[in-house]
Design a protein around this motif. Structure first.
Motif, PDB file in Angstrom:
ATOM      1  N   UNK A 247      30.589  29.032  26.288  1.00 17.42           N
ATOM      2  CA  UNK A 247      30.892  29.217  27.711  1.00 17.42           C
ATOM      3  C   UNK A 247      31.443  27.969  28.398  1.00 17.42           C
ATOM      4  N   UNK A 248      31.814  26.952  27.650  1.00 19.18           N
ATOM      5  CA  UNK A 248      32.205  25.676  28.263  1.00 19.18           C
ATOM      6  C   UNK A 248      33.312  25.798  29.293  1.00 19.18           C
ATOM      7  N   UNK A 249      34.221  26.722  29.125  1.00 14.98           N
ATOM      8  CA  UNK A 249      35.316  26.878  30.073  1.00 14.98           C
ATOM      9  C   UNK A 249      34.947  27.637  31.331  1.00 14.98           C
ATOM     10  N   UNK A 250      33.730  28.164  31.384  1.00 12.46           N
ATOM     11  CA  UNK A 250      33.314  28.994  32.519  1.00 12.46           C
ATOM     12  C   UNK A 250      32.191  28.363  33.354  1.00 12.46           C
ATOM     13  N   UNK A 251      31.776  27.158  33.013  1.00 10.18           N
ATOM     14  CA  UNK A 251      30.656  26.514  33.696  1.00 10.18           C
ATOM     15  C   UNK A 251      31.195  25.447  34.636  1.00 10.18           C
ATOM     16  N   UNK A 252      30.877  25.557  35.913  1.00  8.20           N
ATOM     17  CA  UNK A 252      31.384  24.636  36.927  1.00  8.20           C
ATOM     18  C   UNK A 252      30.490  23.401  37.041  1.00  8.20           C
ATOM     19  N   UNK A 253      30.417  22.657  35.951  1.00  7.87           N
ATOM     20  CA  UNK A 253      29.712  21.380  35.929  1.00  7.87           C
ATOM     21  C   UNK A 253      30.668  20.342  35.346  1.00  7.87           C
ATOM     22  N   UNK A 254      30.566  19.081  35.792  1.00  7.31           N
ATOM     23  CA  UNK A 254      31.528  18.059  35.374  1.00  7.31           C
ATOM     24  C   UNK A 254      31.665  17.916  33.863  1.00  7.31           C
ATOM     25  N   UNK A 255      32.884  17.963  33.409  1.00  4.44           N
ATOM     26  CA  UNK A 255      33.304  17.674  32.048  1.00  4.44           C
ATOM     27  C   UNK A 255      32.824  18.660  30.983  1.00  4.44           C
ATOM     28  N   UNK A 256      32.066  19.682  31.337  1.00  2.94           N
ATOM     29  CA  UNK A 256      31.530  20.616  30.349  1.00  2.94           C
ATOM     30  C   UNK A 256      32.656  21.360  29.621  1.00  2.94           C
ATOM     31  N   UNK A 257      33.801  21.522  30.259  1.00  2.25           N
ATOM     32  CA  UNK A 257      34.915  22.216  29.619  1.00  2.25           C
ATOM     33  C   UNK A 257      35.365  21.507  28.343  1.00  2.25           C
TER      34      UNK A 257
ATOM     35  N   UNK B   3      33.193  20.117  26.155  1.00  4.80           N
ATOM     36  CA  UNK B   3      32.028  20.030  25.274  1.00  4.80           C
ATOM     37  C   UNK B   3      32.441  20.063  23.805  1.00  4.80           C
ATOM     38  N   UNK B   4      31.914  19.165  22.966  1.00  2.78           N
ATOM     39  CA  UNK B   4      30.860  18.180  23.210  1.00  2.78           C
ATOM     40  C   UNK B   4      31.363  16.812  23.660  1.00  2.78           C
ATOM     41  N   UNK B   5      32.653  16.682  23.938  1.00  4.55           N
ATOM     42  CA  UNK B   5      33.217  15.382  24.312  1.00  4.55           C
ATOM     43  C   UNK B   5      33.045  15.067  25.795  1.00  4.55           C
ATOM     44  N   UNK B   6      32.704  13.831  26.062  1.00  7.61           N
ATOM     45  CA  UNK B   6      32.707  13.269  27.419  1.00  7.61           C
ATOM     46  C   UNK B   6      31.824  14.008  28.426  1.00  7.61           C
ATOM     47  N   UNK B   7      30.796  14.687  27.969  1.00  7.85           N
ATOM     48  CA  UNK B   7      29.923  15.405  28.906  1.00  7.85           C
ATOM     49  C   UNK B   7      28.443  15.177  28.571  1.00  7.85           C
ATOM     50  N   UNK B   8      28.139  14.039  27.977  1.00  5.92           N
ATOM     51  CA  UNK B   8      26.774  13.794  27.513  1.00  5.92           C
ATOM     52  C   UNK B   8      25.770  13.752  28.661  1.00  5.92           C
ATOM     53  N   UNK B   9      26.151  13.197  29.806  1.00  2.00           N
ATOM     54  CA  UNK B   9      25.210  13.147  30.924  1.00  2.00           C
ATOM     55  C   UNK B   9      24.928  14.548  31.464  1.00  2.00           C
ATOM     56  N   UNK B  10      25.973  15.297  31.726  1.00  2.00           N
ATOM     57  CA  UNK B  10      25.812  16.645  32.264  1.00  2.00           C
ATOM     58  C   UNK B  10      24.984  17.517  31.332  1.00  2.00           C
TER      59      UNK B  10
END
Length: 143
Positions: A20-30, A32-39
């Protein structure tokens, strides 16, 4: 709650994010798994907090100590390491599910640990709490 269940929820969180990475409105999750470790660490921490209020959940911040620029964030639950984005650093790294240590500690040095509540409140995530909550609830329903 037993360690085994935390591992199961970590795997469910990762699977959910992959699908669902392309459908979640949280920073950088689109990405995933790159550049979204904090979120994703905060999201997984909130999943665990919802199912076990007694767990010691820490957001761990680190930076490279090999002279290169870079930071990484993961989560510790009751002293065990969970890093569902470790594979962003190449084929020799895999997601970490409840281990006492991890290979990335060869590259990254921990400089800060905060509870999930502190990390969420202090780092500008309050405006995204409703989205985190909705996604966490969807992950919990997968079990």
């Amino acid at each position: 709650m037993m360690h085994r269940e935390f591992v199961e929820y970590a795997r469910l969180t990762r699977r959910y994010l992959e699908r669902h990475r392309g459908m979640i409105d949280l920073p950088m999750v689109f990405q995933f798994p790159n550049d979204c470790c904090e979120t994703t660490s905060i999201l997984f921490g909130l999943v665990i907090l919802k199912i076990n209020k007694e767990a010691d959940i820490q957001i761990v911040r680190s930076k490279r100590h090999d002279g290169k620029h870079g930071r990484h964030i993961w989560i510790e639950i009751d002293g065990s390491i969970f890093d569902i984005t470790a594979d962003q650093f190449g084929l020799s790294y895999q997601p970490i599910y409840g281990e006492p240590t991890m290979p990335l500690l060869e590259i990254f040095k921990v400089y800060e640990k905060k509870t999930i509540i502190e990390a969420t409140a202090l780092n500008g995530w309050l405006d995204k709490l409703q989205i985190f909550d909705e996604v966490a609830n969807q992950i919990i329903k997968l079990k």
